[in-house]
Write an enzyme that holds these catalytic residues in place. Structure first.
Site, PDB file in Angstrom:
ATOM      1  N   GLY A  16       0.845  -1.200   0.000  1.00 48.20           N
ATOM      2  CA  GLY A  16       0.000   0.000   0.000  1.00 48.20           C
ATOM      3  C   GLY A  16       0.874   1.241   0.000  1.00 48.20           C
ATOM      4  O   GLY A  16       1.937   1.246   0.605  1.00 48.20           O
ATOM      5  N   ARG A  84       3.682 -16.445  -5.325  1.00 49.00           N
ATOM      6  CA  ARG A  84       2.265 -16.862  -5.373  1.00 49.00           C
ATOM      7  C   ARG A  84       1.550 -15.964  -6.379  1.00 49.00           C
ATOM      8  O   ARG A  84       0.801 -15.068  -6.027  1.00 49.00           O
ATOM      9  CB  ARG A  84       1.654 -16.699  -3.963  1.00 49.00           C
ATOM     10  N   GLY A 120       6.324  -2.446   2.861  1.00 47.57           N
ATOM     11  CA  GLY A 120       5.961  -2.842   4.218  1.00 47.57           C
ATOM     12  C   GLY A 120       6.377  -4.272   4.511  1.00 47.57           C
ATOM     13  O   GLY A 120       7.254  -4.827   3.831  1.00 47.57           O
ATOM     14  N   ASP A 121       5.696  -4.898   5.491  1.00 47.41           N
ATOM     15  CA  ASP A 121       6.143  -6.226   5.908  1.00 47.41           C
ATOM     16  C   ASP A 121       6.007  -7.278   4.812  1.00 47.41           C
ATOM     17  O   ASP A 121       6.860  -8.161   4.684  1.00 47.41           O
ATOM     18  CB  ASP A 121       5.468  -6.656   7.220  1.00 47.41           C
ATOM     19  N   GLY A 122       4.953  -7.174   3.996  1.00 44.71           N
ATOM     20  CA  GLY A 122       4.779  -8.123   2.886  1.00 44.71           C
ATOM     21  C   GLY A 122       5.936  -8.008   1.900  1.00 44.71           C
ATOM     22  O   GLY A 122       6.531  -9.007   1.487  1.00 44.71           O
ATOM     23  N   THR A 143       5.352   2.428   5.821  1.00 42.48           N
ATOM     24  CA  THR A 143       3.955   2.120   6.118  1.00 42.48           C
ATOM     25  C   THR A 143       3.404   3.126   7.121  1.00 42.48           C
ATOM     26  O   THR A 143       4.117   3.556   8.039  1.00 42.48           O
ATOM     27  CB  THR A 143       3.702   0.702   6.693  1.00 42.48           C
ATOM     28  N   ILE A 144       2.140   3.458   6.922  1.00 43.71           N
ATOM     29  CA  ILE A 144       1.480   4.348   7.892  1.00 43.71           C
ATOM     30  C   ILE A 144       1.216   3.596   9.196  1.00 43.71           C
ATOM     31  O   ILE A 144       0.914   4.201  10.208  1.00 43.71           O
ATOM     32  CB  ILE A 144       0.153   4.919   7.349  1.00 43.71           C
ATOM     33  N   ASP A 145       1.317   2.256   9.162  1.00 43.71           N
ATOM     34  CA  ASP A 145       0.989   1.461  10.360  1.00 43.71           C
ATOM     35  C   ASP A 145       2.125   1.457  11.387  1.00 43.71           C
ATOM     36  O   ASP A 145       1.906   1.115  12.545  1.00 43.71           O
ATOM     37  CB  ASP A 145       0.690   0.010   9.966  1.00 43.71           C
ATOM     38  N   ASP A 147       4.473  -0.619  11.741  1.00 36.07           N
ATOM     39  CA  ASP A 147       4.522  -1.937  12.379  1.00 36.07           C
ATOM     40  C   ASP A 147       5.685  -2.814  11.896  1.00 36.07           C
ATOM     41  O   ASP A 147       5.657  -4.028  12.053  1.00 36.07           O
ATOM     42  CB  ASP A 147       3.186  -2.677  12.159  1.00 36.07           C
ATOM     43  N   ARG A 180     -22.452  14.891  21.352  1.00 30.51           N
ATOM     44  CA  ARG A 180     -22.523  13.507  20.862  1.00 30.51           C
ATOM     45  C   ARG A 180     -21.291  12.707  21.259  1.00 30.51           C
ATOM     46  O   ARG A 180     -20.259  13.272  21.586  1.00 30.51           O
ATOM     47  CB  ARG A 180     -22.574  13.511  19.334  1.00 30.51           C
ATOM     48  N   ARG A 189      -3.884  -1.575  10.778  1.00 30.36           N
ATOM     49  CA  ARG A 189      -3.905  -3.043  10.765  1.00 30.36           C
ATOM     50  C   ARG A 189      -3.848  -3.608  12.176  1.00 30.36           C
ATOM     51  O   ARG A 189      -4.611  -3.213  13.020  1.00 30.36           O
ATOM     52  CB  ARG A 189      -2.773  -3.574   9.893  1.00 30.36           C
ATOM     53  N   GLU A 240      -8.546   0.186  13.659  1.00 27.47           N
ATOM     54  CA  GLU A 240      -9.327  -0.783  12.868  1.00 27.47           C
ATOM     55  C   GLU A 240      -9.079  -2.229  13.313  1.00 27.47           C
ATOM     56  O   GLU A 240      -9.903  -3.104  13.093  1.00 27.47           O
ATOM     57  CB  GLU A 240      -9.006  -0.639  11.376  1.00 27.47           C
ATOM     58  N   GLN A 292      -5.930   8.937   5.258  1.00 27.79           N
ATOM     59  CA  GLN A 292      -4.711   8.939   6.081  1.00 27.79           C
ATOM     60  C   GLN A 292      -3.462   8.598   5.274  1.00 27.79           C
ATOM     61  O   GLN A 292      -2.348   8.828   5.707  1.00 27.79           O
ATOM     62  CB  GLN A 292      -4.839   7.907   7.216  1.00 27.79           C
ATOM     63  N   ARG A 293      -3.661   7.984   4.117  1.00 27.17           N
ATOM     64  CA  ARG A 293      -2.512   7.508   3.336  1.00 27.17           C
ATOM     65  C   ARG A 293      -2.129   8.454   2.214  1.00 27.17           C
ATOM     66  O   ARG A 293      -1.047   8.349   1.642  1.00 27.17           O
ATOM     67  CB  ARG A 293      -2.847   6.143   2.737  1.00 27.17           C
TER      68      ARG A 293
HETATM   69  O1  F6P Z   1      -0.869  -1.136   5.584  1.00 27.57           O
HETATM   70  C1  F6P Z   1      -1.388   0.104   5.249  1.00 27.57           C
HETATM   71  C2  F6P Z   1      -2.886   0.089   5.243  1.00 27.57           C
HETATM   72  O2  F6P Z   1      -3.358   1.380   4.926  1.00 27.57           O
HETATM   73  C3  F6P Z   1      -3.534  -0.406   6.540  1.00 27.57           C
HETATM   74  O3  F6P Z   1      -3.532   0.546   7.558  1.00 27.57           O
HETATM   75  C4  F6P Z   1      -4.897  -0.808   6.047  1.00 27.57           C
HETATM   76  O4  F6P Z   1      -5.443  -1.790   6.880  1.00 27.57           O
HETATM   77  C5  F6P Z   1      -4.614  -1.369   4.676  1.00 27.57           C
HETATM   78  O5  F6P Z   1      -3.369  -0.816   4.264  1.00 27.57           O
HETATM   79  C6  F6P Z   1      -5.666  -1.048   3.644  1.00 27.57           C
HETATM   80  O6  F6P Z   1      -5.351  -1.718   2.476  1.00 27.57           O
HETATM   81  P1  F6P Z   1      -6.033  -1.420   1.072  1.00 27.57           P
HETATM   82  O7  F6P Z   1      -5.406  -0.208   0.501  1.00 27.57           O
HETATM   83  O8  F6P Z   1      -5.768  -2.655   0.277  1.00 27.57           O
HETATM   84  O9  F6P Z   1      -7.499  -1.209   1.345  1.00 27.57           O
END
Ligand code: F6P
Length: 370
Positions: A16, A84, A120-122, A143-145, A147, A180, A189, A240, A292-293
């Site tokens: 991503g 794969r 990222g990790d993948g 990565t924004i995560d 992680d 509210r 993630r 999330e 956010q991305r």
């Molecule tokens: O790993 C980055 C991320 O934005 C996660 O925070 C999110 O869960 C995922 O990618 C969303 O993936 P996609 O762009 O495939 O919907």
């Protein structure tokens, strides 16, 4: 390659996207050409370009002016995996095939002495497997995560943190006007970094992260108490990846041929519904999603990404492979890809930011709040 021919390297962006990818590409290309006299080839759409043989020559002009741009000029794919790869069998049925040999062949045809894989990790897990096949690979953690194991921070995180914080700030004022409960779902993630830090920065009253098991009674009591004490609104920031009561993560979509097929999303709605039903306080949900991305990288990310890119070019020049560049303290270091692959970096339960959140009265949805 003849003795007079320049050493050539390749660069790709996988997974991503996030703000800062272009800044890394620019750092790699400018340092490679300007300092190390290397030739650079850009690979389109991550590992997909290596499988489908789609590359573009990179030069100084191509990367001029991209420092501040979000996304990636090379394109990306978070499903392309040479180990794969989806193909059709004779009966036309879709199946998966290992095409990594094809990739290794192409890398050697292109005469690439090194491959820089930004992802990222993948992407790092695939990079590790390819480097075990003899391809000299340098990983760059994005990565924004936030992680990725082995680095204090990934580039992209700071920009996403800014976007999420700004969004929660905006929700604050409307929450106050309408008395509210406003639930804001942020990405991340399986890690709670983005929720924890944006929640802290924007003064979230409740912050829920996957690393802390959720007790909805605590959350409901907390928002009711705020209301009866005259603080007639509450901001609930939820990652999330938070598990719903019963222990299940809320899945939005399954992307079958992805390295991690699960796309999380929806826990915010679940929590808002529970709060409204149980407390009778009017609740609304905002899912920040891909907002956010996107967009321009923060100053911090531009600098970190540039440092990572320049370091990657230096490592290529030195003929190093099988490592990921990383930030440790203030230093850019290298970490073996074999250490990074298959691991992830989540928020430790005793992380200082969790303690800080508790000290300022934030509810973390766990029993310690009582
Ligand atoms: O790993 C980055 C991320 O934005 C996660 O925070 C999110 O869960 C995922 O990618 C969303 O993936 P996609 O762009 O495939 O919907």
């Amino acid at each position: 390659m003849s003795k007079t021919q320049k050493k050539r390297i390749g660069v790709l962006t996988g997974g991503g996207d996030c703000p800062g990818l272009n800044a890394v590409i620019r750092g790699v290309v400018k340092a490679s050409i300007g300092t190390y006299d290397l030739e650079v080839i850009g690979i389109e759409d991550g590992y997909e370009g290596l499988i489908e043989r789609r590359v573009v020559p990179m030069n100084w002009k191509k990367v001029s002016g991209i420092l501040t741009q979000g996304g990636t000029i090379l394109g990306s794919s978070n499903i392309a995996n040479p180990f794969r790869w989806p193909v059709k069998d004779k009966a036309g049925k879709r199946t998966f095939s290992n095409v990594s040999d094809r990739v290794a062949e192409y890398v050697s045809e292109l005469n690439l002495s090194n491959l820089v894989c930004i992802g990222g990790d993948g992407t790092m897990a695939i990079a590790h497997k390819l480097s075990q096949m003899g391809i000299r690979l340098i990983g760059v953690p994005k990565t924004i995560d936030n992680d990725i194991w082995g680095t204090d921070i990934t580039f992209g995180f700071d920009s996403a943190l800014g976007a999420a914080t700004d969004a929660i700030d905006r929700i604050h004022s409307t929450a106050m006007s309408h008395h509210r409960v406003m639930v804001v779902e942020v990405m991340g993630r399986y890690a709670g970094w983005l929720a924890l830090e944006s929640g802290l920065a924007a003064g979230g009253d409740v912050i829920l992260i996957p690393e802390i098991p959720l007790n909805m009674d605590i959350v409901c009591d907390f928002v009711v108490q705020r209301s009866t004490e005259g603080r007639r609104f509450s901001i609930v920031v939820v990652a999330e990846g938070v598990k719903a009561p019963g222990g299940k993560q809320v899945v939005k979509k399954i992307v079958e041929n992805s390295t991690d097929p699960i796309r999380l999303g929806g826990i915010g709605h679940y929590i808002a519904r529970l709060i409204e039903t149980r407390t009778k306080l009017e609740s609304r949900v905002t899912v920040l999603g891909h907002l956010q991305r996107g967009g321009t990288p923060s100053a911090y990310d531009r600098i970190l990404a540039t440092r990572f890119g320049v370091k990657a070019a230096e490592l290529c020049y030195d003929g190093v492979g099988g490592v990921m560049v990383a930030l440790r303290g203030t230093e850019i270091v290298t970490v073996p890809l074999s250490d990074v692959a298959g691991k992830s970096r989540t928020v430790p339960e005793n992380h200082p930011l969790i303690e800080v959140a508790r000290h300022v009265g934030t509810c973390l949805g766990d029993t310690l709040d009582k």
